[in-house]
Design a protein around this motif. Sequence first.
Motif: not given
Length: 344
Positions: A229-258
Amino acid sequence: MNEKKSFSYLASHYRSSFRWIATIFLIILVLFAVALSIRFGASDLTYKGIWDALFHYDETNSAHVILHELRLPRAIAGLLVGAALAVSGAIMQGVTRNALAEPSILGVTAGAGFMLSIAYAVTKAPDFSTLVLFSFIGAGAGAALVFTLTAIGKGGITPVKLALAGSAITAMLSALSTTIGLKYDVAKDISFWYAGGLSSIQPIHVQVAVPFIVAGLLLAFFLSKSISVMSLGEEVAKGLGQRTTLIRILCTIVVLLLTGAAVSIAGIIGFVGLVVPHIVRAIVGVDYRWIIPVSAIVGGCLLLFADILGRIIMSPFETPVGAITAIIGVPFFLYLARKDGRGL
Protein backbone atom coordinates in the motif's frame (compact mmCIF):
# COMPACT_ATOMS: atom_id res chain seq x y z
CA MET A 1 -19.36 -9.11 -19.62
CA ASN A 2 -19.09 -12.76 -18.66
CA GLU A 3 -16.30 -13.21 -21.20
CA LYS A 4 -14.36 -10.33 -19.57
CA LYS A 5 -14.80 -11.89 -16.12
CA SER A 6 -13.67 -15.27 -17.43
CA PHE A 7 -10.61 -13.72 -19.06
CA SER A 8 -9.76 -11.79 -15.88
CA TYR A 9 -10.11 -14.97 -13.81
CA LEU A 10 -7.89 -16.95 -16.18
CA ALA A 11 -5.25 -14.20 -16.22
CA SER A 12 -5.26 -14.05 -12.41
CA HIS A 13 -5.06 -17.84 -12.17
CA TYR A 14 -2.17 -17.90 -14.66
CA ARG A 15 -0.24 -15.23 -12.72
CA SER A 16 -0.74 -17.09 -9.45
CA SER A 17 0.36 -20.41 -10.96
CA PHE A 18 3.41 -18.80 -12.54
CA ARG A 19 4.41 -17.24 -9.22
CA TRP A 20 4.22 -20.58 -7.42
CA ILE A 21 6.11 -22.41 -10.16
CA ALA A 22 8.83 -19.71 -10.22
CA THR A 23 9.10 -19.77 -6.41
CA ILE A 24 9.45 -23.56 -6.28
CA PHE A 25 12.11 -23.42 -9.00
CA LEU A 26 14.02 -20.74 -7.06
CA ILE A 27 13.87 -22.78 -3.84
CA ILE A 28 15.35 -25.76 -5.71
CA LEU A 29 18.05 -23.44 -7.10
CA VAL A 30 18.88 -22.23 -3.58
CA LEU A 31 19.23 -25.81 -2.32
CA PHE A 32 21.52 -26.53 -5.26
CA ALA A 33 23.62 -23.43 -4.41
CA VAL A 34 23.88 -24.54 -0.77
CA ALA A 35 25.04 -28.00 -1.86
CA LEU A 36 27.69 -26.50 -4.16
CA SER A 37 28.85 -24.09 -1.46
CA ILE A 38 29.34 -26.98 0.98
CA ARG A 39 30.89 -29.29 -1.62
CA PHE A 40 33.60 -27.10 -3.17
CA GLY A 41 36.48 -25.20 -1.61
CA ALA A 42 40.20 -25.38 -0.90
CA SER A 43 39.68 -29.06 -0.07
CA ASP A 44 36.78 -30.63 -1.92
CA LEU A 45 34.42 -32.88 0.00
CA THR A 46 32.60 -35.85 -1.49
CA TYR A 47 28.82 -36.04 -1.21
CA LYS A 48 29.19 -39.28 0.76
CA GLY A 49 31.59 -37.51 3.12
CA ILE A 50 29.11 -34.65 3.54
CA TRP A 51 26.32 -37.11 4.36
CA ASP A 52 28.48 -38.87 6.95
CA ALA A 53 29.56 -35.56 8.48
CA LEU A 54 25.96 -34.39 8.82
CA PHE A 55 24.54 -37.54 10.36
CA HIS A 56 27.54 -39.41 11.80
CA TYR A 57 29.83 -36.64 13.04
CA ASP A 58 33.35 -37.70 14.01
CA GLU A 59 35.47 -34.94 15.53
CA THR A 60 38.65 -36.83 14.68
CA ASN A 61 37.80 -36.74 10.96
CA SER A 62 39.22 -33.56 9.39
CA ALA A 63 36.58 -33.55 6.62
CA HIS A 64 33.80 -33.62 9.23
CA VAL A 65 35.41 -30.74 11.15
CA ILE A 66 35.77 -28.69 7.94
CA LEU A 67 32.10 -29.18 7.17
CA HIS A 68 30.80 -28.25 10.63
CA GLU A 69 33.24 -25.46 11.46
CA LEU A 70 33.70 -23.83 8.04
CA ARG A 71 31.53 -24.93 5.13
CA LEU A 72 28.12 -25.21 6.80
CA PRO A 73 28.37 -21.88 8.70
CA ARG A 74 29.60 -20.21 5.50
CA ALA A 75 26.67 -21.54 3.45
CA ILE A 76 24.13 -20.55 6.11
CA ALA A 77 25.69 -17.10 6.45
CA GLY A 78 25.69 -16.57 2.68
CA LEU A 79 22.05 -17.56 2.46
CA LEU A 80 20.96 -15.32 5.35
CA VAL A 81 23.13 -12.31 4.46
CA GLY A 82 21.89 -12.38 0.86
CA ALA A 83 18.29 -12.65 2.05
CA ALA A 84 18.77 -9.81 4.56
CA LEU A 85 20.30 -7.41 2.04
CA ALA A 86 17.76 -8.22 -0.68
CA VAL A 87 14.76 -7.78 1.63
CA SER A 88 16.25 -4.53 3.01
CA GLY A 89 16.51 -3.20 -0.53
CA ALA A 90 12.97 -4.28 -1.38
CA ILE A 91 11.58 -2.54 1.71
CA MET A 92 13.53 0.66 1.04
CA GLN A 93 12.40 0.76 -2.58
CA GLY A 94 8.79 0.11 -1.63
CA VAL A 95 8.51 2.62 1.20
CA THR A 96 10.51 5.44 -0.48
CA ARG A 97 9.20 4.63 -4.00
CA ASN A 98 12.80 5.01 -5.12
CA ALA A 99 14.14 2.51 -7.66
CA LEU A 100 17.73 3.34 -6.59
CA ALA A 101 17.22 2.65 -2.89
CA GLU A 102 19.35 -0.06 -1.27
CA PRO A 103 21.51 -0.27 1.88
CA SER A 104 24.93 0.27 0.28
CA ILE A 105 23.79 3.18 -1.89
CA LEU A 106 21.95 5.04 0.89
CA GLY A 107 24.80 4.91 3.38
CA VAL A 108 23.42 2.20 5.66
CA THR A 109 26.22 -0.31 5.14
CA ALA A 110 28.91 2.41 5.12
CA GLY A 111 27.64 3.67 8.47
CA ALA A 112 27.81 0.16 9.88
CA GLY A 113 31.34 -0.28 8.54
CA PHE A 114 32.43 3.05 10.02
CA MET A 115 31.19 2.09 13.48
CA LEU A 116 32.97 -1.26 13.19
CA SER A 117 36.23 0.64 12.67
CA ILE A 118 35.40 2.69 15.79
CA ALA A 119 34.84 -0.56 17.71
CA TYR A 120 38.29 -1.87 16.69
CA ALA A 121 39.96 1.45 17.52
CA VAL A 122 38.38 1.62 20.99
CA THR A 123 38.68 -2.01 22.09
CA LYS A 124 41.40 -3.41 19.74
CA ALA A 125 39.92 -6.92 19.94
CA PRO A 126 36.13 -6.53 20.28
CA ASP A 127 33.97 -9.57 20.85
CA PHE A 128 31.38 -10.38 18.23
CA SER A 129 28.41 -9.12 20.29
CA THR A 130 30.11 -5.71 20.46
CA LEU A 131 30.60 -5.70 16.70
CA VAL A 132 26.89 -6.45 16.16
CA LEU A 133 25.87 -3.59 18.47
CA PHE A 134 28.20 -1.08 16.80
CA SER A 135 27.02 -2.26 13.39
CA PHE A 136 23.38 -1.54 14.28
CA ILE A 137 24.25 1.94 15.57
CA GLY A 138 26.28 2.73 12.47
CA ALA A 139 23.57 1.52 10.09
CA GLY A 140 21.07 3.90 11.67
CA ALA A 141 23.52 6.82 11.73
CA GLY A 142 24.48 6.34 8.06
CA ALA A 143 20.86 6.30 6.90
CA ALA A 144 20.02 9.34 9.04
CA LEU A 145 22.93 11.31 7.57
CA VAL A 146 21.90 10.57 3.98
CA PHE A 147 18.22 11.44 4.44
CA THR A 148 19.04 14.58 6.43
CA LEU A 149 21.51 15.80 3.80
CA THR A 150 18.96 15.17 1.04
CA ALA A 151 16.01 16.73 2.86
CA ILE A 152 17.72 20.08 3.54
CA GLY A 153 18.55 20.62 -0.12
CA LYS A 154 16.37 22.46 -2.65
CA GLY A 155 13.66 20.43 -4.32
CA GLY A 156 13.22 17.94 -1.50
CA ILE A 157 14.03 14.25 -1.65
CA THR A 158 14.39 12.75 -5.14
CA PRO A 159 15.81 9.38 -6.21
CA VAL A 160 18.93 10.82 -7.85
CA LYS A 161 19.60 13.22 -4.95
CA LEU A 162 19.36 10.30 -2.52
CA ALA A 163 21.83 8.31 -4.61
CA LEU A 164 24.26 11.25 -4.82
CA ALA A 165 23.98 11.99 -1.10
CA GLY A 166 24.46 8.28 -0.35
CA SER A 167 27.58 8.16 -2.52
CA ALA A 168 28.99 11.27 -0.81
CA ILE A 169 28.32 9.97 2.71
CA THR A 170 29.69 6.53 1.79
CA ALA A 171 32.91 8.09 0.45
CA MET A 172 33.26 10.26 3.57
CA LEU A 173 32.67 7.40 6.01
CA SER A 174 35.04 5.12 4.06
CA ALA A 175 37.77 7.78 4.19
CA LEU A 176 37.22 8.28 7.92
CA SER A 177 37.37 4.52 8.51
CA THR A 178 40.67 4.33 6.61
CA THR A 179 42.05 7.20 8.68
CA ILE A 180 40.99 5.50 11.91
CA GLY A 181 42.53 2.24 10.74
CA LEU A 182 45.89 3.88 10.05
CA LYS A 183 45.85 6.06 13.17
CA TYR A 184 45.07 3.22 15.58
CA ASP A 185 46.89 0.47 13.66
CA VAL A 186 43.72 -1.56 12.97
CA ALA A 187 43.69 -1.15 9.18
CA LYS A 188 44.26 -4.87 8.65
CA ASP A 189 41.35 -5.73 10.98
CA ILE A 190 38.84 -3.48 9.25
CA SER A 191 39.99 -4.25 5.69
CA PHE A 192 37.95 -7.48 5.76
CA TRP A 193 34.74 -5.60 6.52
CA TYR A 194 35.22 -3.22 3.62
CA ALA A 195 36.13 -5.97 1.17
CA GLY A 196 33.00 -7.91 2.07
CA GLY A 197 33.18 -11.68 2.16
CA LEU A 198 32.29 -14.97 3.81
CA SER A 199 35.75 -16.52 4.12
CA SER A 200 36.10 -15.80 7.86
CA ILE A 201 32.66 -16.99 8.93
CA GLN A 202 32.67 -19.06 12.11
CA PRO A 203 29.83 -20.85 13.93
CA ILE A 204 29.66 -18.09 16.60
CA HIS A 205 28.94 -15.50 13.89
CA VAL A 206 25.96 -17.47 12.67
CA GLN A 207 24.69 -18.17 16.18
CA VAL A 208 24.70 -14.50 17.18
CA ALA A 209 23.46 -12.96 13.93
CA VAL A 210 20.80 -15.51 12.93
CA PRO A 211 18.19 -14.43 15.53
CA PHE A 212 18.41 -10.79 14.36
CA ILE A 213 18.12 -11.71 10.67
CA VAL A 214 15.28 -14.18 11.23
CA ALA A 215 13.41 -11.63 13.38
CA GLY A 216 13.90 -8.99 10.68
CA LEU A 217 12.69 -11.30 7.92
CA LEU A 218 9.59 -12.34 9.88
CA LEU A 219 8.71 -8.72 10.63
CA ALA A 220 9.24 -7.88 6.95
CA PHE A 221 6.79 -10.64 5.94
CA PHE A 222 4.31 -9.29 8.49
CA LEU A 223 4.60 -5.76 7.03
CA SER A 224 4.53 -6.85 3.38
CA LYS A 225 0.86 -5.98 2.80
CA SER A 226 1.35 -2.51 4.28
CA ILE A 227 4.46 -1.97 2.15
CA SER A 228 2.39 -2.78 -0.96
CA VAL A 229 0.00 0.00 0.00
CA MET A 230 2.85 2.40 0.85
CA SER A 231 4.37 1.80 -2.58
CA LEU A 232 1.25 3.39 -4.10
CA GLY A 233 2.15 6.76 -2.55
CA GLU A 234 1.71 8.63 0.73
CA GLU A 235 -1.74 10.09 -0.01
CA VAL A 236 -3.17 6.83 -1.36
CA ALA A 237 -1.83 4.92 1.66
CA LYS A 238 -3.42 7.40 4.09
CA GLY A 239 -6.67 7.26 2.13
CA LEU A 240 -6.69 3.47 2.52
CA GLY A 241 -6.30 3.78 6.28
CA GLN A 242 -2.57 3.08 6.62
CA ARG A 243 -0.75 4.54 9.62
CA THR A 244 2.11 5.67 7.41
CA THR A 245 4.37 7.04 10.15
CA LEU A 246 4.16 3.82 12.15
CA ILE A 247 4.80 1.71 9.05
CA ARG A 248 7.86 3.80 8.14
CA ILE A 249 9.26 3.43 11.67
CA LEU A 250 8.72 -0.34 11.68
CA CYS A 251 10.26 -0.67 8.21
CA THR A 252 13.28 1.37 9.34
CA ILE A 253 13.72 -0.96 12.32
CA VAL A 254 13.57 -3.98 9.99
CA VAL A 255 16.16 -2.51 7.60
CA LEU A 256 18.51 -1.67 10.46
CA LEU A 257 18.12 -5.15 11.97
CA LEU A 258 18.79 -6.91 8.68
CA THR A 259 21.58 -4.66 7.42
CA GLY A 260 23.33 -4.31 10.78
CA ALA A 261 23.41 -8.07 11.30
CA ALA A 262 24.50 -8.73 7.71
CA VAL A 263 27.40 -6.25 7.85
CA SER A 264 28.52 -7.55 11.26
CA ILE A 265 29.22 -11.02 9.84
CA ALA A 266 30.04 -10.41 6.17
CA GLY A 267 31.21 -6.81 5.89
CA ILE A 268 30.05 -4.37 3.24
CA ILE A 269 28.49 -6.22 0.30
CA GLY A 270 26.86 -3.85 -2.13
CA PHE A 271 24.18 -3.95 -4.80
CA VAL A 272 22.38 -7.14 -3.70
CA GLY A 273 19.55 -5.00 -2.34
CA LEU A 274 19.44 -2.97 -5.55
CA VAL A 275 19.45 -5.72 -8.16
CA VAL A 276 17.35 -8.45 -6.55
CA PRO A 277 14.05 -6.55 -5.96
CA HIS A 278 13.97 -5.43 -9.60
CA ILE A 279 14.51 -8.99 -10.80
CA VAL A 280 11.83 -10.25 -8.43
CA ARG A 281 9.27 -7.62 -9.51
CA ALA A 282 9.75 -8.80 -13.09
CA ILE A 283 8.89 -12.34 -11.95
CA VAL A 284 6.09 -11.95 -9.39
CA GLY A 285 4.70 -8.45 -9.98
CA VAL A 286 4.30 -5.54 -7.56
CA ASP A 287 2.64 -7.28 -4.61
CA TYR A 288 5.09 -7.14 -1.68
CA ARG A 289 3.47 -10.21 -0.14
CA TRP A 290 5.32 -11.99 -2.93
CA ILE A 291 8.25 -9.60 -3.40
CA ILE A 292 9.52 -9.91 0.20
CA PRO A 293 9.75 -13.74 0.44
CA VAL A 294 10.94 -14.23 -3.14
CA SER A 295 13.57 -11.48 -2.69
CA ALA A 296 14.86 -13.40 0.35
CA ILE A 297 15.19 -16.55 -1.78
CA VAL A 298 16.82 -14.83 -4.77
CA GLY A 299 19.13 -12.74 -2.55
CA GLY A 300 20.42 -15.82 -0.77
CA CYS A 301 20.87 -17.63 -4.07
CA LEU A 302 22.72 -14.69 -5.67
CA LEU A 303 25.16 -14.30 -2.78
CA LEU A 304 25.88 -18.04 -2.59
CA PHE A 305 26.68 -18.24 -6.31
CA ALA A 306 28.77 -15.05 -6.07
CA ASP A 307 30.72 -16.61 -3.19
CA ILE A 308 31.26 -19.85 -5.16
CA LEU A 309 32.45 -17.82 -8.17
CA GLY A 310 34.80 -15.87 -5.90
CA ARG A 311 36.46 -19.12 -4.82
CA ILE A 312 36.89 -20.34 -8.40
CA ILE A 313 38.10 -17.43 -10.55
CA MET A 314 41.44 -16.89 -8.73
CA SER A 315 41.87 -20.30 -7.08
CA PRO A 316 43.59 -21.06 -4.72
CA PHE A 317 43.06 -17.42 -3.67
CA GLU A 318 39.59 -16.03 -3.02
CA THR A 319 38.04 -12.97 -4.63
CA PRO A 320 35.93 -11.01 -2.10
CA VAL A 321 32.27 -11.59 -2.73
CA GLY A 322 31.71 -7.81 -2.53
CA ALA A 323 33.78 -7.43 -5.69
CA ILE A 324 31.63 -9.99 -7.52
CA THR A 325 28.35 -8.29 -6.56
CA ALA A 326 29.80 -4.90 -7.56
CA ILE A 327 30.62 -6.19 -11.05
CA ILE A 328 26.97 -7.22 -11.38
CA GLY A 329 25.46 -4.21 -9.62
CA VAL A 330 27.32 -1.17 -10.96
CA PRO A 331 26.04 -1.45 -14.57
CA PHE A 332 22.54 -2.05 -13.20
CA PHE A 333 22.81 1.05 -10.99
CA LEU A 334 23.99 3.20 -13.90
CA TYR A 335 21.09 1.97 -16.02
CA LEU A 336 18.56 2.89 -13.32
CA ALA A 337 20.24 6.26 -12.64
CA ARG A 338 20.02 7.07 -16.35
CA LYS A 339 16.26 6.54 -16.07
CA ASP A 340 16.29 9.09 -13.20
CA GLY A 341 15.33 6.41 -10.68
CA ARG A 342 12.03 5.59 -12.36
CA GLY A 343 10.84 2.01 -12.58
CA LEU A 344 8.67 1.30 -9.54
